[in-house]
Design an enzyme around this catalytic site. Structure first.
Site, PDB file in Angstrom:
ATOM      1  CE  LYS A  73     -49.317  49.758  47.395  1.00  0.00           C
ATOM      2  NZ  LYS A  73     -50.589  50.525  47.390  1.00  0.00           N
TER       3      LYS A  73
ATOM      4  CG  ASP B 160     -56.466  51.464  45.478  1.00  0.00           C
ATOM      5  OD1 ASP B 160     -55.704  51.084  46.384  1.00  0.00           O
ATOM      6  OD2 ASP B 160     -56.247  52.474  44.774  1.00  0.00           O
TER       7      ASP B 160
ATOM      8  CB  THR C 144     -46.609  51.309  45.159  1.00  0.00           C
ATOM      9  OG1 THR C 144     -47.678  52.228  44.908  1.00  0.00           O
ATOM     10  CG2 THR C 144     -45.704  51.848  46.259  1.00  0.00           C
TER      11      THR C 144
ATOM     12  CD  GLU D  16     -47.341  52.526  49.915  1.00  0.00           C
ATOM     13  OE1 GLU D  16     -46.662  53.395  49.356  1.00  0.00           O
ATOM     14  OE2 GLU D  16     -48.480  52.221  49.557  1.00  0.00           O
TER      15      GLU D  16
ATOM     16  CG  PHE E 141     -49.647  55.092  40.618  1.00  0.00           C
ATOM     17  CD1 PHE E 141     -49.548  53.756  40.974  1.00  0.00           C
ATOM     18  CD2 PHE E 141     -49.687  56.036  41.625  1.00  0.00           C
ATOM     19  CE1 PHE E 141     -49.493  53.362  42.299  1.00  0.00           C
ATOM     20  CE2 PHE E 141     -49.638  55.655  42.962  1.00  0.00           C
ATOM     21  CZ  PHE E 141     -49.548  54.323  43.302  1.00  0.00           C
TER      22      PHE E 141
END
Length: 311
Positions: free
Chosen positions: A125, A16, A149, A89, A171
């Protein structure tokens, strides 16, 4: 074996970061990025040259177009290192714009394709809003795989599964942050509310046969990671990857199909009204989703400013 090597026996490890040079030593399968990680990366001398080159090569294009090319440039470099997929993203300002998210997803994939990268190596994303999920549903049908996400709740996960998205990223750390702030308590091991949220989602998917992949994200410590051994994927920062590499404590599988089938959770479904009410009734999920979108929007604007200053 160290903890990272043990973890890889049960779970696909994903890096990540936008700092692609830092991940080679950990041999992750995939890698994920977001606007905040890219912003952090281009502020380092190592990657500022990539920002400068992208601006220089595309001066005749809009700031938005240069931004897209910067994100894809990072993705292409990452794909030279990881054998699997990279997640890129969409603009967080499109989180409540279905058509805008579809258009952006297509544009990003077209840039990858132009560079010779096939669809199956890229995940687009998108925020797990109602509008984002609807956009992903359409993109998936077009062969553009999506990573949902900013996920903080089971209703979001259920809606994503019903939309047949490729992957979701619940998350862990941000859920932990919210409960710690609210209660003043420290949470460890299986008592961590972020860990519990991902387990609940994983069990729901496996119990009811959804193929959507579950990738735990946003970790604050290695305890959260170890408690989710067995999750389909876990995306982990280089700092925590190093801590796992430095430890040889035992890692055992915590999530599996057999345990999922024993979970008492009942199957449910949401239309738009039901989804919005369920999300609204979850204060943590509502607050963290809104906060996450705001933070990604702010970092996107900062990146755009850096681009404009170089033009």
């Amino acid at each position: 074996m160290n903890q990272l090597e043990q973890l890889k026996q049960f779970t696909t490890v994903v890096a990540d970061t936008g700092d692609f040079q830092s991940i080679q030593r950990y041999s992750p399968q995939d890698s994920t990025t977001n606007p905040s990680l890219i912003l952090r990366a281009v502020q380092k001398d190592t990657y500022h040259a990539l920002l400068e080159k992208t601006v220089r090569d595309n001066r005749d294009k809009s700031t938005e177009a240069i931004m897209d090319r910067l994100l894809v440039a990072f993705g292409i470099e990452i794909l030279k290192i990881v054998p699997g997929r990279v997640s890129t993203e969409t603009d967080a300002r499109l989180s409540f714009d279905t058509e805008g998210s579809i258009k952006k997803g297509r544009e990003l994939m077209a840039l990858y394709n132009k560079a010779g990268i096939p669809n199956d190596r890229v995940l687009i994303k998108i925020a797990s809003t109602w509008e984002g999920i609807r956009a992903a549903e359409i993109l998936q049908k077009e062969g553009i795989r999506c990573n949902m996400t900013l996920m903080f709740s089971l209703p979001q996960a259920v809606a994503c599964a019903e939309a047949n998205v490729q992957l979701i990223s619940p998350f862990v750390g941000r859920i932990y942050d919210w409960y710690k702030k609210q209660t003043g308590n420290e949470y460890t091991g299986e008592n961590d509310p972020g860990v519990q949220s991902v387990k609940r989602i994983y069990n729901y998917y496996r119990k009811f046969g959804y193929p959507t992949e579950v990738m735990g994200a946003s970790f604050r410590n290695t305890s959260q990671i170890i408690e989710l051994a067995g999750c389909d994927l876990l995306t982990i920062s280089p700092e925590l990857l190093q801590k796992l590499s430095d430890s040889d404590m035992l890692v055992t599988r915590k999530l599996n199909q057999e345990n999922a089938k024993q979970d008492p959770v009942e199957k449910t479904s949401y239309d738009e009204k039901g989804f919005r009410l369920a999300l609204n009734n979850d204060a943590m999920a509502t607050e963290k989703l809104s906060e996450g979108i705001r933070l990604f929007c702010a970092d996107t604007i900062k990146l755009e400013k850096m681009i404009d200053e170089l033009r």
